[in-house]
Design a protein around this motif. Structure first.
Motif, PDB file in Angstrom:
ATOM      1  N   PHE A  31       0.836  -1.200   0.000  1.00 43.95           N
ATOM      2  CA  PHE A  31       0.000   0.000   0.000  1.00 43.95           C
ATOM      3  C   PHE A  31       0.869   1.247   0.000  1.00 43.95           C
ATOM      4  O   PHE A  31       2.045   1.214   0.366  1.00 43.95           O
ATOM      5  CB  PHE A  31      -0.931   0.005   1.211  1.00 43.95           C
ATOM      6  N   LEU A  32       0.271   2.347  -0.419  1.00 41.54           N
ATOM      7  CA  LEU A  32       0.946   3.637  -0.403  1.00 41.54           C
ATOM      8  C   LEU A  32       0.616   4.340   0.912  1.00 41.54           C
ATOM      9  O   LEU A  32      -0.316   3.940   1.618  1.00 41.54           O
ATOM     10  CB  LEU A  32       0.486   4.471  -1.602  1.00 41.54           C
ATOM     11  N   PRO A  33       1.361   5.366   1.286  1.00 41.24           N
ATOM     12  CA  PRO A  33       1.117   6.032   2.569  1.00 41.24           C
ATOM     13  C   PRO A  33      -0.334   6.432   2.770  1.00 41.24           C
ATOM     14  O   PRO A  33      -0.957   7.029   1.885  1.00 41.24           O
ATOM     15  CB  PRO A  33       2.027   7.266   2.488  1.00 41.24           C
ATOM     16  N   GLU A  34      -0.887   6.107   3.933  1.00 41.20           N
ATOM     17  CA  GLU A  34      -2.291   6.382   4.221  1.00 41.20           C
ATOM     18  C   GLU A  34      -2.596   7.872   4.274  1.00 41.20           C
ATOM     19  O   GLU A  34      -3.722   8.291   3.997  1.00 41.20           O
ATOM     20  CB  GLU A  34      -2.688   5.714   5.540  1.00 41.20           C
ATOM     21  N   GLU A  35      -1.622   8.658   4.657  1.00 36.27           N
ATOM     22  CA  GLU A  35      -1.824  10.108   4.727  1.00 36.27           C
ATOM     23  C   GLU A  35      -1.721  10.768   3.354  1.00 36.27           C
ATOM     24  O   GLU A  35      -1.830  11.983   3.234  1.00 36.27           O
ATOM     25  CB  GLU A  35      -0.802  10.733   5.677  1.00 36.27           C
ATOM     26  N   GLY A  36      -1.528   9.951   2.351  1.00 38.75           N
ATOM     27  CA  GLY A  36      -1.483  10.475   0.999  1.00 38.75           C
ATOM     28  C   GLY A  36      -0.098  10.846   0.535  1.00 38.75           C
ATOM     29  O   GLY A  36       0.863  10.872   1.296  1.00 38.75           O
ATOM     30  N   LEU A  37      -0.008  11.147  -0.740  1.00 39.38           N
ATOM     31  CA  LEU A  37       1.247  11.550  -1.369  1.00 39.38           C
ATOM     32  C   LEU A  37       1.268  13.074  -1.501  1.00 39.38           C
ATOM     33  O   LEU A  37       0.235  13.726  -1.346  1.00 39.38           O
ATOM     34  CB  LEU A  37       1.371  10.875  -2.732  1.00 39.38           C
ATOM     35  N   PRO A  38       2.419  13.660  -1.758  1.00 35.81           N
ATOM     36  CA  PRO A  38       2.510  15.121  -1.824  1.00 35.81           C
ATOM     37  C   PRO A  38       1.497  15.722  -2.797  1.00 35.81           C
ATOM     38  O   PRO A  38       1.298  15.195  -3.895  1.00 35.81           O
ATOM     39  CB  PRO A  38       3.952  15.354  -2.301  1.00 35.81           C
TER      40      PRO A  38
END
Length: 213
Positions: free
Chosen positions: A162-169
């Motif tokens: 998964f990708l970071p839960e807080e989102g990408l830049p």
């Protein structure tokens, strides 16, 4: 012209005096142990590539004076022996702040990217990670600090689920995912509202060459 230098253990001394040199590629030197210990790298380098130098000591990173290469735009590292070098460069924040492109490839034992090792790269525009089969996650804190990041490419990293839960830049304009079974399953069909929400703001998302949005 291709030169085979299998027995080369070190590069010429005073390499830092080559002030006109802008591009340096060091690859396929299995016995290379050190270089640039007597003054650092050429000061006007714009690109540096280190690939498959399995005996190159991780500790030599401190001698390269990468932070002093204010014109360095692209750094590529990968292949045999590069895991320890990358770990040293990131933990000590030795990469130049103004770096624009970072390419990490074919590091079989790399499991994580130290969160503090990337946060100072506020000018980074392209981050590419390829064929790092043991890499399990991307550093969430570091990615949030990459305020200039526009392109993120992940290829051949099956251990990332998964990708970071807080989102990408929010600056990210393109996300490319290829041959990453875990990420394909999670994002290709826009399944899982919470997961998809973390990347839905990106204008261009490609998975295995297929444009998703």
């Amino acid at each position: 012209m291709v030169l085979i230098c299998d027995k080369l253990k070190s590069l010429p001394e005073r390499i830092h005096t080559l002030t006109a040199l802008e591009h340096l590629a060091i690859r396929g030197l299995p016995n290379l142990e050190s270089f640039a210990e007597d003054g650092g790298l050429p000061p006007n380098l714009r690109s540096l590539r280190i690939v498959n130098c399995e005996k190159l000591r991780a500790s030599v990173g401190e001698y390269w004076n990468l932070r002093g290469l204010v014109g360095l735009e692209s750094f590529r590292i990968g292949g045999r022996g590069s895991d320890g070098i990358l770990e040293t460069l990131l933990k000590q924040q030795l990469l130049p702040t103004r770096l624009r492109s970072l390419w990490i490839e074919a590091l079989s034992s790399l499991k994580s990217l130290d969160g503090k090792g990337l946060i100072h790269l506020t000018s980074l525009r392209t981050l590419s990670i390829g064929r790092c089969g043991s890499l399990e996650f991307l550093p969430e804190e570091a990615l949030q600090h990459l305020t200039s990041l526009q392109r993120l490419f992940i290829n051949g990293c099956d251990s990332i689920q998964f990708l970071p839960e807080e989102g990408l830049p929010p600056s990210l304009s393109r996300l490319g995912i290829e041959k990453c079974s875990g990420l394909e399953k999670r994002y290709q069909n826009k399944t899982g509202q919470d997961h998809w929400a973390s990347i839905s703001h990106i204008p261009c998302i490609e998975i295995n060459g297929q444009l998703i949005i």
